[in-house]
Design a protein around this motif. Structure first.
Motif, mmCIF file in Angstrom:
data_model
loop_
_atom_site.group_PDB
_atom_site.id
_atom_site.type_symbol
_atom_site.label_atom_id
_atom_site.label_comp_id
_atom_site.label_asym_id
_atom_site.label_seq_id
_atom_site.Cartn_x
_atom_site.Cartn_y
_atom_site.Cartn_z
ATOM 1 N N SER A 12 1.136 -1.345 -0.264
ATOM 2 C CA SER A 12 -0.147 0.306 0.056
ATOM 3 C C SER A 12 0.823 1.386 0.308
ATOM 4 C CB SER A 12 -1.202 -0.070 1.176
ATOM 5 O OG SER A 12 -1.827 -1.220 1.057
ATOM 6 N N THR A 25 0.820 11.343 1.477
ATOM 7 C CA THR A 25 0.773 9.670 2.209
ATOM 8 C C THR A 25 0.104 9.737 3.508
ATOM 9 O OG1 THR A 25 0.813 8.322 0.407
ATOM 10 C CG2 THR A 25 1.296 7.448 2.024
ATOM 11 N N LYS A 28 -2.915 7.079 8.081
ATOM 12 C CA LYS A 28 -4.107 6.583 7.623
ATOM 13 C C LYS A 28 -4.498 6.259 6.200
ATOM 14 C CE LYS A 28 -8.804 8.256 9.852
ATOM 15 N NZ LYS A 28 -9.643 9.490 10.294
ATOM 16 N N ALA A 29 -4.658 6.809 5.580
ATOM 17 C CA ALA A 29 -4.263 6.322 4.123
ATOM 18 C C ALA A 29 -3.862 4.463 4.055
ATOM 19 C CB ALA A 29 -3.547 7.393 2.979
ATOM 20 N N LEU A 31 -3.067 2.345 6.192
ATOM 21 C CA LEU A 31 -3.993 1.850 6.674
ATOM 22 C C LEU A 31 -5.166 1.031 5.356
ATOM 23 C CD1 LEU A 31 -3.711 2.923 10.442
ATOM 24 C CD2 LEU A 31 -2.972 0.895 9.475
ATOM 25 N N ARG A 32 -6.247 2.185 5.034
ATOM 26 C CA ARG A 32 -7.254 2.772 4.617
ATOM 27 C C ARG A 32 -6.934 1.209 3.486
ATOM 28 N NH1 ARG A 32 -9.022 7.133 6.027
ATOM 29 N NH2 ARG A 32 -7.815 7.648 3.783
ATOM 30 N N ARG A 33 -5.720 1.389 2.850
ATOM 31 C CA ARG A 33 -6.071 1.167 1.393
ATOM 32 C C ARG A 33 -4.937 -0.882 1.500
ATOM 33 N NH1 ARG A 33 -2.662 2.680 -4.688
ATOM 34 N NH2 ARG A 33 -4.521 4.648 -3.569
ATOM 35 N N GLY A 35 -5.999 -2.035 4.318
ATOM 36 C CA GLY A 35 -7.140 -2.676 5.189
ATOM 37 C C GLY A 35 -6.572 -3.209 6.422
ATOM 38 N N GLN A 38 -6.147 0.095 13.090
ATOM 39 C CA GLN A 38 -5.403 0.613 13.558
ATOM 40 C C GLN A 38 -4.119 0.525 14.845
ATOM 41 O OE1 GLN A 38 -7.882 4.182 14.728
ATOM 42 N NE2 GLN A 38 -6.266 5.306 15.685
#
Length: 189
Positions: A12, A25, A28-29, A31-33, A35, A38
């Motif tokens: 990611s 970057t 949070k981005a 982690l989101r990408r 999946g 936190q």
């Protein structure tokens, strides 16, 4: 990489560095990408910079391996250079290594900058080796300076990415490659 989560985080970060750069970057981005939950990043890495070092290192290693494979082999040196210059690239995304030089925050960090500068230096050196081989084999004029010409080739590719992205078209990149190949053909023996 020891876990699937760590692998997803690195992949990611690799994608996001190419798309947004280091400054753009956020953890949070990533982690989101990826999946990932936190705190996953901090379980596997000391922080954003540590994860970025891993991602940049993998990008650099991949770029070196691909370039070395293209520049090696039994074909005449000039043919290998031309094939490397003409190979298919995702031109409008830019270079995943060279593009990082535009990120001031990344370039200000010596540990993040190191794999970028080392990879570009390696590429100049590897191209210079192939150019020297072409001169020694009588494919190119003995007056050709392999080091300076290698720097020109790298500058042409990197500048071609910039021109293509600015134009929103791969055409300027293709023209730059055609131009530098024309210059090389002018010193062919």
């Amino acid at each position: 990489m020891s876990t699937d989560t760590a692998r997803r985080l690195v992949e990611s970060m690799r994608d996001l560095l190419w798309e947004r750069g280091y400054t753009g970057t956020s953890p949070k981005a990533v982690l989101r990408r990826a999946g990932a939950g936190q705190g996953s990043m901090y379980h596997h890495f000391a922080g954003k910079a540590d994860l970025a070092r891993s991602a940049i290192g993998e990008n650099a290693q991949e770029m070196r391996a691909k370039a070395d494979a293209e520049l090696s082999g039994p074909a005449p040196a000039v043919e290998r250079l031309a094939a490397y210059l003409r190979r298919e690239r995702d031109v409008l995304r830019g270079c995943p290594i060279g593009g990082l030089t535009q990120d001031a925050e990344l370039m200000a960090d010596p540990q993040l900058r190191a794999p970028v500068t080392e990879t570009l230096a390696w590429l100049r050196s590897r191209l210079a080796e192939v150019l020297a081989e072409a001169v020694a084999a009588g494919e190119l004029a003995p007056s050709l300076d392999p080091g300076a010409t290698a720097a020109t080739l790298v500058a042409t590719l990197q500048g071609g990415y910039v021109l293509a992205r600015a134009a929103g078209s791969p055409e300027p990149f293709d023209q730059a490659v055609a131009g530098v190949l024309g210059l090389l053909s002018a010193v062919r023996i």
